[in-house]
Design a protein around this motif. Sequence first.
Motif, PDB file in Angstrom:
ATOM      1  N   PRO A 210      44.945  13.884  -2.301  1.00  0.00           N
ATOM      2  CA  PRO A 210      44.235  15.168  -2.233  1.00  0.00           C
ATOM      3  C   PRO A 210      42.897  15.042  -1.514  1.00  0.00           C
ATOM      4  CG  PRO A 210      45.107  14.799  -4.439  1.00  0.00           C
ATOM      5  CD  PRO A 210      45.304  13.515  -3.688  1.00  0.00           C
ATOM      6  N   ILE A 211      42.625  15.995  -0.641  1.00  0.00           N
ATOM      7  CA  ILE A 211      41.335  16.064   0.042  1.00  0.00           C
ATOM      8  C   ILE A 211      40.364  16.922  -0.748  1.00  0.00           C
ATOM      9  CG2 ILE A 211      40.194  16.864   2.161  1.00  0.00           C
ATOM     10  CD1 ILE A 211      42.664  16.113   3.702  1.00  0.00           C
ATOM     11  N   SER A 212      40.890  17.882  -1.467  1.00  0.00           N
ATOM     12  CA  SER A 212      40.048  18.755  -2.272  1.00  0.00           C
ATOM     13  C   SER A 212      40.709  19.002  -3.615  1.00  0.00           C
ATOM     14  CB  SER A 212      39.806  20.089  -1.543  1.00  0.00           C
ATOM     15  OG  SER A 212      39.066  20.980  -2.341  1.00  0.00           O
ATOM     16  N   GLN A 213      39.881  19.076  -4.653  1.00  0.00           N
ATOM     17  CA  GLN A 213      40.331  19.431  -5.995  1.00  0.00           C
ATOM     18  C   GLN A 213      39.728  20.781  -6.349  1.00  0.00           C
ATOM     19  OE1 GLN A 213      42.419  18.169  -8.201  1.00  0.00           O
ATOM     20  NE2 GLN A 213      41.900  19.533  -9.886  1.00  0.00           N
ATOM     21  N   VAL A 214      40.591  21.774  -6.587  1.00  0.00           N
ATOM     22  CA  VAL A 214      40.154  23.136  -6.868  1.00  0.00           C
ATOM     23  C   VAL A 214      40.427  23.455  -8.331  1.00  0.00           C
ATOM     24  CG1 VAL A 214      40.495  25.572  -6.324  1.00  0.00           C
ATOM     25  CG2 VAL A 214      40.524  23.880  -4.487  1.00  0.00           C
ATOM     26  N   PHE A 215      39.388  23.901  -9.025  1.00  0.00           N
ATOM     27  CA  PHE A 215      39.520  24.365 -10.405  1.00  0.00           C
ATOM     28  C   PHE A 215      39.508  25.893 -10.397  1.00  0.00           C
ATOM     29  CE2 PHE A 215      37.639  20.168 -10.704  1.00  0.00           C
ATOM     30  CZ  PHE A 215      38.401  19.567 -11.691  1.00  0.00           C
ATOM     31  N   VAL A 216      40.503  26.503 -11.018  1.00  0.00           N
ATOM     32  CA  VAL A 216      40.641  27.958 -11.054  1.00  0.00           C
ATOM     33  C   VAL A 216      40.357  28.422 -12.476  1.00  0.00           C
ATOM     34  CG1 VAL A 216      42.117  29.922 -10.520  1.00  0.00           C
ATOM     35  CG2 VAL A 216      42.399  27.787  -9.266  1.00  0.00           C
ATOM     36  N   ILE A 217      39.370  29.325 -12.625  1.00  0.00           N
ATOM     37  CA  ILE A 217      38.968  29.812 -13.945  1.00  0.00           C
ATOM     38  C   ILE A 217      38.904  31.330 -13.922  1.00  0.00           C
ATOM     39  CG2 ILE A 217      37.672  27.717 -14.508  1.00  0.00           C
ATOM     40  CD1 ILE A 217      35.110  29.254 -13.821  1.00  0.00           C
ATOM     41  N   ASP A 218      38.897  31.905 -15.116  1.00  0.00           N
ATOM     42  CA  ASP A 218      38.755  33.348 -15.303  1.00  0.00           C
ATOM     43  C   ASP A 218      37.326  33.633 -15.745  1.00  0.00           C
ATOM     44  OD1 ASP A 218      39.087  36.026 -15.719  1.00  0.00           O
ATOM     45  OD2 ASP A 218      40.234  35.820 -17.583  1.00  0.00           O
ATOM     46  N   TYR A 219      36.660  34.546 -15.072  1.00  0.00           N
ATOM     47  CA  TYR A 219      35.247  34.802 -15.356  1.00  0.00           C
ATOM     48  C   TYR A 219      35.047  35.361 -16.764  1.00  0.00           C
ATOM     49  CZ  TYR A 219      30.753  37.226 -15.324  1.00  0.00           C
ATOM     50  OH  TYR A 219      29.507  37.685 -15.651  1.00  0.00           O
ATOM     51  N   GLU A 220      35.928  36.250 -17.207  1.00  0.00           N
ATOM     52  CA  GLU A 220      35.716  36.923 -18.486  1.00  0.00           C
ATOM     53  C   GLU A 220      35.980  36.016 -19.677  1.00  0.00           C
ATOM     54  OE1 GLU A 220      36.911  41.157 -18.788  1.00  0.00           O
ATOM     55  OE2 GLU A 220      37.964  40.782 -16.896  1.00  0.00           O
ATOM     56  N   ASN A 221      36.851  35.049 -19.549  1.00  0.00           N
ATOM     57  CA  ASN A 221      37.272  34.257 -20.708  1.00  0.00           C
ATOM     58  C   ASN A 221      36.873  32.788 -20.633  1.00  0.00           C
ATOM     59  OD1 ASN A 221      38.801  36.460 -22.003  1.00  0.00           O
ATOM     60  ND2 ASN A 221      40.171  36.245 -20.246  1.00  0.00           N
ATOM     61  N   ASP A 222      36.510  32.283 -19.468  1.00  0.00           N
ATOM     62  CA  ASP A 222      36.083  30.890 -19.332  1.00  0.00           C
ATOM     63  C   ASP A 222      34.571  30.828 -19.163  1.00  0.00           C
ATOM     64  OD1 ASP A 222      38.631  29.694 -19.502  1.00  0.00           O
ATOM     65  OD2 ASP A 222      39.033  30.236 -17.418  1.00  0.00           O
ATOM     66  N   THR A 223      33.987  29.730 -19.624  1.00  0.00           N
ATOM     67  CA  THR A 223      32.539  29.532 -19.563  1.00  0.00           C
ATOM     68  C   THR A 223      32.199  28.332 -18.705  1.00  0.00           C
ATOM     69  OG1 THR A 223      32.546  28.151 -21.547  1.00  0.00           O
ATOM     70  CG2 THR A 223      32.283  30.549 -21.858  1.00  0.00           C
ATOM     71  N   ILE A 224      30.903  28.149 -18.497  1.00  0.00           N
ATOM     72  CA  ILE A 224      30.439  26.978 -17.752  1.00  0.00           C
ATOM     73  C   ILE A 224      30.786  25.696 -18.498  1.00  0.00           C
ATOM     74  CG2 ILE A 224      28.400  25.792 -16.851  1.00  0.00           C
ATOM     75  CD1 ILE A 224      29.043  28.173 -15.216  1.00  0.00           C
ATOM     76  N   GLU A 225      30.697  25.725 -19.804  1.00  0.00           N
ATOM     77  CA  GLU A 225      30.996  24.530 -20.591  1.00  0.00           C
ATOM     78  C   GLU A 225      32.469  24.159 -20.513  1.00  0.00           C
ATOM     79  OE1 GLU A 225      28.871  22.511 -21.931  1.00  0.00           O
ATOM     80  OE2 GLU A 225      27.274  23.799 -21.135  1.00  0.00           O
ATOM     81  N   SER A 226      33.344  25.146 -20.540  1.00  0.00           N
ATOM     82  CA  SER A 226      34.772  24.833 -20.401  1.00  0.00           C
ATOM     83  C   SER A 226      35.081  24.285 -19.012  1.00  0.00           C
ATOM     84  CB  SER A 226      35.611  26.084 -20.672  1.00  0.00           C
ATOM     85  OG  SER A 226      35.327  27.100 -19.721  1.00  0.00           O
TER      86      SER A 226
END
Length: 721
Positions: A210-226
């Motif tokens: 992999p050249i890039s690792q992308v994390f996909v999160i939901d703004y309403e239900n995920d936080t910075i800590e998660s």
Amino acid sequence: MDYPSGLDPYTARQHLLHHTFSPLISIQSSHNADVFFQRVLGNENISTSQVFRPYGNNAKYTVPNQSFKIINNQLITKNYPSFPVRFEPSLPELLSIIHASSSDNSNGITNVYSNSSNTTTASSNFASTGMAGSPVSSISSAVTTVSQIGANSSSSSTQLRQLFSISNLELLLRHTAKDENITDKGLTLAFFNKVITSNRIVPFETFNHPISQVFVIDYENDTIESLRKLIVEFRNFNFPKFFQIDDLLIHVFVLFDSNKVPSSDIIAFQNKIRSSLNTNSTAIPIVETEDGDKPGNFIKLSIIENSTIDEDLQRISLQESSSESCSYLQIPKSADSIIRIKLYEYINKHLIPHMQAKIRIWDDQMLQPKKSITGRFFSASRKFFNNNNSDSNLSNVTSSSSTGLNSASFNYHENYYYKSTPEQTIRKLADWSLILKDFKYAYSTYDLIKKDYTNDKAWVYVASTQEMCIVSLLLAQTQQVNLNPVQPDKNTLRKIRHDIIEPYIDNLTYTFKSRLNLKTYCLKTLVIVIELLLCICSTFNISWWWNDLIEKYLLKLVGEFDGHLLANGQRPQVIRAILYARLGYCFGKCIFLNDDNRYLIKFDGTTMIHAETEEDEKTKEEKEEGLYHNPYKLRPPLNNGLAGLMRYRKSATWYLLSIREWLPLKNYKQASFLMNNLSLVYNIKDVESDDWYNRSDSLLGFMKRYIKENEVNEKATKSDE
């Protein structure tokens, strides 16, 4: 006229750059992000990786005024209309799948797809669905589970295994050939795609790293800590020792509903991610429309884009066991346009600049010192004065690589260079340069590092680098810069063939087959080289120089596939039929005429056998009154004056052999496609003629009669309906 018809080699070249030599981006999504897409698409069995996977082909899913600017090391800027990428599951997931498959093979499980009634393994389902419908509350649970086998995974991943299963390939092609909508071109392209497509991670090439690792999160239900927890657990995974995690581009996709969340909050959230995690992010606004139930507001996407042989067989098995089809997903048009635009921005603003910056750093710190006089001197010193035996080298390499201090030696026990060694870094430099379409620079880099691999006796690296020397050279030769390419002179052609292609193919074939028992890597190389050689023949009209070499490699492929399948009790009918048809296409395109004299060839199949029409005969008789006219005299063919300058008869012979392979399978539709490529040699329309090849006991005569009977039966069936 396109005669004979077949897969355009430039189409195969384009698919090669898309399915193999393109950036691999690994996606890791939170459970909330999966739920977000399931709610938008109305499909509970979909995952985030399945949604993004087809959009990697931005040559198909484009945006208005799409252009990708790439600057090479010579500071030359080029714009390309497309820059495809590959979206795959995260690296821990891929390594766990490899570990599970190797465990199954060690327990004697060689083919889990032999019975369609059997359910597939969990690891294969994990790869194709991307944890769709997983009961875990977050993807971090999966990473934690995978981390428990991290040590075993990192060690077993270095064990070299076959690239694909030849038996599974034959099984998949038999199923694909039954599709009524697929032509001979589509079947040949399917064979080519499945041979070159793989997500297997190996140390000796970095295209699947992999050249890039992308994390996909939901703004309403995920936080910075998660999100921080996801990144920390990913970085703490026990990766293989040949993989450099510091070269990864970490990025975050933030999903949100623009009708519910103001843009100012999203900007503040992105700034917080950048300040607290030192990571860039891309916001993707997807709105849940009320009129989404209307069919006209959806577009259909294929979720099998860039899929491997095992994933396709698993999908077929699931389709046979359930009535629901899982080959396509429907996505709202509004969400489709937003995803295309945001991925285009991500590639242009983040991915390509990251690759260019890394290439410049590696070139300055690794490659240029090796090219200098001092670097050459120390390389020669190591070659002539390092006379330790292999046992001592093995112990030294194992101990030094385990501490991470080794900088120049090869681990003979596990067949890899440590991630921080110049040899491993320069190999990645060459691979990334080829991905960015700087083929000449990539070739020079492969040629340079190949010498170090040879000195270290790292034979798997030598074989892989020799393969890439051939591929990068042929890609550079077939890169169409202008409409009137200059044909290489004979000295250049002689050097390319006799000094590079033929000896390198012989060496890598011996290494992969005899030294390492990796036959499939050799087969993949031959398939790629054949298509690129056909590209050269088409570009410069020099088929007279390459035709015998292409024939040699195609017959070699036939022998290798036949030997393997017959040894396993299978009849290699579909693969053999495809290769025979490719031989027919190769000889059909072999014309010993320059471009100025191509107009002399007549492609009218109706007059090929009978050169003169009745009107021509009457005018000739009027001119020759009083002379005896023999009505039984055979007339010469239409292109009789060009006999010996074409290979149409030999092409027709290979097509007949290909048709013969389809008869036991009762796939007469594929045979009828190939019949059209015989029109310049045989009269394929007249069934009742007295020609010798029209007898009922001959192959061509039997096929012509059966096709006619089939057409009559189809017309009768339609009339009854």
